[in-house]
Design an enzyme around this catalytic site. Structure first.
Site, PDB file in Angstrom:
ATOM      1  N   GLY A 143      -1.171  -2.251  -1.950  1.00  0.00           N
ATOM      2  CA  GLY A 143      -2.247  -1.676  -1.716  1.00  0.00           C
ATOM      3  C   GLY A 143      -3.801  -2.026  -2.080  1.00  0.00           C
ATOM      4  O   GLY A 143      -4.628  -1.743  -1.962  1.00  0.00           O
ATOM      5  N   ASN A 154       6.583   1.948   5.139  1.00  0.00           N
ATOM      6  CA  ASN A 154       6.738   3.095   3.964  1.00  0.00           C
ATOM      7  C   ASN A 154       5.220   3.742   4.179  1.00  0.00           C
ATOM      8  O   ASN A 154       4.228   3.405   3.858  1.00  0.00           O
ATOM      9  CB  ASN A 154       6.619   2.604   2.578  1.00  0.00           C
ATOM     10  CG  ASN A 154       6.502   3.406   1.560  1.00  0.00           C
ATOM     11  OD1 ASN A 154       6.457   4.696   1.877  1.00  0.00           O
ATOM     12  ND2 ASN A 154       6.160   3.086   0.337  1.00  0.00           N
ATOM     13  N   TRP A 155       5.266   5.059   4.977  1.00  0.00           N
ATOM     14  CA  TRP A 155       4.024   5.801   5.369  1.00  0.00           C
ATOM     15  C   TRP A 155       3.483   6.292   3.953  1.00  0.00           C
ATOM     16  O   TRP A 155       2.179   6.754   4.003  1.00  0.00           O
ATOM     17  CB  TRP A 155       4.263   7.020   6.133  1.00  0.00           C
ATOM     18  CG  TRP A 155       4.387   6.365   7.644  1.00  0.00           C
ATOM     19  CD1 TRP A 155       4.481   5.111   8.037  1.00  0.00           C
ATOM     20  CD2 TRP A 155       4.796   7.001   8.676  1.00  0.00           C
ATOM     21  NE1 TRP A 155       4.442   4.863   9.292  1.00  0.00           N
ATOM     22  CE2 TRP A 155       4.686   6.140   9.861  1.00  0.00           C
ATOM     23  CE3 TRP A 155       4.760   8.324   8.997  1.00  0.00           C
ATOM     24  CZ2 TRP A 155       5.045   6.783  11.290  1.00  0.00           C
ATOM     25  CZ3 TRP A 155       5.088   8.744  10.331  1.00  0.00           C
ATOM     26  CH2 TRP A 155       5.235   7.941  11.448  1.00  0.00           C
ATOM     27  N   LYS A 156       4.133   6.515   2.947  1.00  0.00           N
ATOM     28  CA  LYS A 156       3.753   7.205   1.740  1.00  0.00           C
ATOM     29  C   LYS A 156       3.264   8.639   1.943  1.00  0.00           C
ATOM     30  O   LYS A 156       3.808   9.190   2.955  1.00  0.00           O
ATOM     31  CB  LYS A 156       2.634   6.359   1.007  1.00  0.00           C
ATOM     32  CG  LYS A 156       2.846   4.909   0.818  1.00  0.00           C
ATOM     33  CD  LYS A 156       1.862   4.266  -0.214  1.00  0.00           C
ATOM     34  CE  LYS A 156       2.438   2.783  -0.029  1.00  0.00           C
ATOM     35  NZ  LYS A 156       1.713   2.028  -1.016  1.00  0.00           N
ATOM     36  N   HIS A 182      10.307   2.951  -6.203  1.00  0.00           N
ATOM     37  CA  HIS A 182       9.166   2.212  -5.663  1.00  0.00           C
ATOM     38  C   HIS A 182       8.254   2.400  -6.738  1.00  0.00           C
ATOM     39  O   HIS A 182       8.183   3.357  -7.746  1.00  0.00           O
ATOM     40  CB  HIS A 182       8.440   3.167  -4.479  1.00  0.00           C
ATOM     41  CG  HIS A 182       7.336   2.665  -4.046  1.00  0.00           C
ATOM     42  ND1 HIS A 182       5.845   2.457  -4.546  1.00  0.00           N
ATOM     43  CD2 HIS A 182       7.044   1.761  -2.944  1.00  0.00           C
ATOM     44  CE1 HIS A 182       5.051   1.848  -3.728  1.00  0.00           C
ATOM     45  NE2 HIS A 182       5.783   1.197  -2.606  1.00  0.00           N
ATOM     46  N   GLY A 190       3.356  -1.033   3.630  1.00  0.00           N
ATOM     47  CA  GLY A 190       2.787   0.235   3.317  1.00  0.00           C
ATOM     48  C   GLY A 190       1.525   0.249   4.382  1.00  0.00           C
ATOM     49  O   GLY A 190       1.521   0.827   5.685  1.00  0.00           O
ATOM     50  N   GLY A 191       0.170   0.068   3.804  1.00  0.00           N
ATOM     51  CA  GLY A 191      -0.865   0.222   4.727  1.00  0.00           C
ATOM     52  C   GLY A 191      -0.885  -0.145   6.295  1.00  0.00           C
ATOM     53  O   GLY A 191      -1.167   0.614   7.125  1.00  0.00           O
ATOM     54  N   GLU A 244       8.212  -6.373  -4.800  1.00  0.00           N
ATOM     55  CA  GLU A 244       7.043  -5.642  -4.480  1.00  0.00           C
ATOM     56  C   GLU A 244       6.164  -5.931  -5.997  1.00  0.00           C
ATOM     57  O   GLU A 244       6.263  -5.081  -6.680  1.00  0.00           O
ATOM     58  CB  GLU A 244       6.950  -4.233  -4.191  1.00  0.00           C
ATOM     59  CG  GLU A 244       7.619  -3.955  -2.916  1.00  0.00           C
ATOM     60  CD  GLU A 244       7.166  -2.845  -2.210  1.00  0.00           C
ATOM     61  OE1 GLU A 244       6.820  -2.973  -1.124  1.00  0.00           O
ATOM     62  OE2 GLU A 244       7.206  -1.436  -2.915  1.00  0.00           O
ATOM     63  N   SER A 289       0.763  -5.570   0.497  1.00  0.00           N
ATOM     64  CA  SER A 289      -0.214  -6.107   1.365  1.00  0.00           C
ATOM     65  C   SER A 289      -0.010  -7.080   2.706  1.00  0.00           C
ATOM     66  O   SER A 289      -0.524  -8.167   2.762  1.00  0.00           O
ATOM     67  CB  SER A 289      -1.502  -6.710   0.508  1.00  0.00           C
ATOM     68  OG  SER A 289      -1.860  -5.879  -0.534  1.00  0.00           O
ATOM     69  N   GLU A 298       5.179   3.100  -7.354  1.00  0.00           N
ATOM     70  CA  GLU A 298       4.434   4.405  -7.380  1.00  0.00           C
ATOM     71  C   GLU A 298       5.162   5.433  -7.939  1.00  0.00           C
ATOM     72  O   GLU A 298       4.881   6.306  -8.811  1.00  0.00           O
ATOM     73  CB  GLU A 298       3.634   4.830  -6.153  1.00  0.00           C
ATOM     74  CG  GLU A 298       2.809   3.837  -5.571  1.00  0.00           C
ATOM     75  CD  GLU A 298       2.474   3.665  -4.258  1.00  0.00           C
ATOM     76  OE1 GLU A 298       2.963   4.548  -3.435  1.00  0.00           O
ATOM     77  OE2 GLU A 298       1.849   2.632  -3.873  1.00  0.00           O
TER      78      GLU A 298
END
Ligand code: PEP
Length: 252
Positions: free
Chosen positions: A175, A11-13, A97, A235-236, A169, A214, A99
């Site tokens: 993150g 997930n590159w966001k 998600h 993600g990151g 999640e 994470s 966010e």
């Protein structure tokens, strides 16, 4: 018990530019080892779906979107429909998600509508659910997870999960660098599977439940070794080719 094939989804966001995503994808494709058998997907920002579709041609990496409208089409400025995502051969769409729930006020019911829309268009929804830190600390994790899941089961029916993926999640782990321990994650994954099994054992057994929050090369193998963890939503670490590749390898 069914052997579930692991899925690792990036997930590159809202990260990357054309200049940075091209070498990133090329490095991931080039570094993917034959002994990595997991399904792999990349969910870029939607404006890069066309670019990714081209870059991923001939590779075994699937394409996913990070969001979709709950509506079919019309005067909804800025929205992207499932049919538009289909145009770029998206296989997966992330829905719910944390966010989106937090910053864009997506309710459980709105997430359920998106889930149904994605499935009806023939794509695989990756349904994200997870508790906030305060909810975990006050012992409400199971209640929150059951509520988020039931909203979708009630609207889509348990059959709606036949081709779906769930991502657990914990919001406090996204993150933040704080990962749930494999045991903490396993406990919730087993609970999610149990909730599905209350409706249909076979669906419960087959549904892939990913962990997200994470995940890094240093903790991926321990998380993925747990009985009910079937891969990860990353993600990151998915923005660094070597890290993402190591996570994919850890998934089997
Ligand atoms: C995510 O946003 O889905 C996620 C898991 O992010 P990170 O890996 O950066 O915690």
């Amino acid at each position: 018990m069914t052997k579930r094939l692991a899925l690792v989804a990036a997930n590159w966001k809202m990260n990357g530019t054309l200049k940075t995503i091209r070498p990133l994808v090329q490095e991931v494709i080039g570094g993917l080892k034959d002994d990595c058998h997991a399904d792999i997907a990349i969910c870029p920002p939607s404006i890069y779906l066309q670019e990714l579709q081209t870059l991923l041609t001939g590779s075994r990496i699937g394409l996913g979107a990070q969001n979709a409208s709950h509506l079919e089409a019309g005067a909804y400025t800025g929205e992207i429909s499932v049919n538009m995502l289909k145009d770029y051969n998206c296989q997966y769409v992330i829905v719910g998600h944390s966010e989106r729930r937090e910053f864009y006020h997506e309710t459980d019911d709105r997430v359920a509508e998106k889930f149904i829309r994605v499935s009806a268009a023939g794509m695989i929804p990756i349904l994200c659910i997870g508790e906030q830190l305060s909810e975990r600390e006050s012992g409400e994790t199971d209640t929150v997870i059951a509520r988020q899941l039931d909203a979708v089961i009630n609207m889509a029916g348990i059959d709606g999960f036949k081709d779906a993926v769930i991502a657990y999640e914990p919001v406090w782990a996204i993150g933040t660098g704080k990962t749930a321990t494999p045991q903490q994650a396993q406990e919730v994954h087993a609970f999610i599977r149990l909730q599905l099994a209350r409706h249909d054992d076979e669906v419960a057994d087959k549904t892939r439940i990913l962990y997200g929050g994470s995940v890094k090369p240093s903790n991926a193998a321990d998380l993925f070794s747990m009985a009910d963890i079937d891969g990860g939503l990353i993600g990151g670490a998915s923005l660094v080719a070597a890290d993402f590749l190591n996570i994919c390898l850890a998934a089997g």
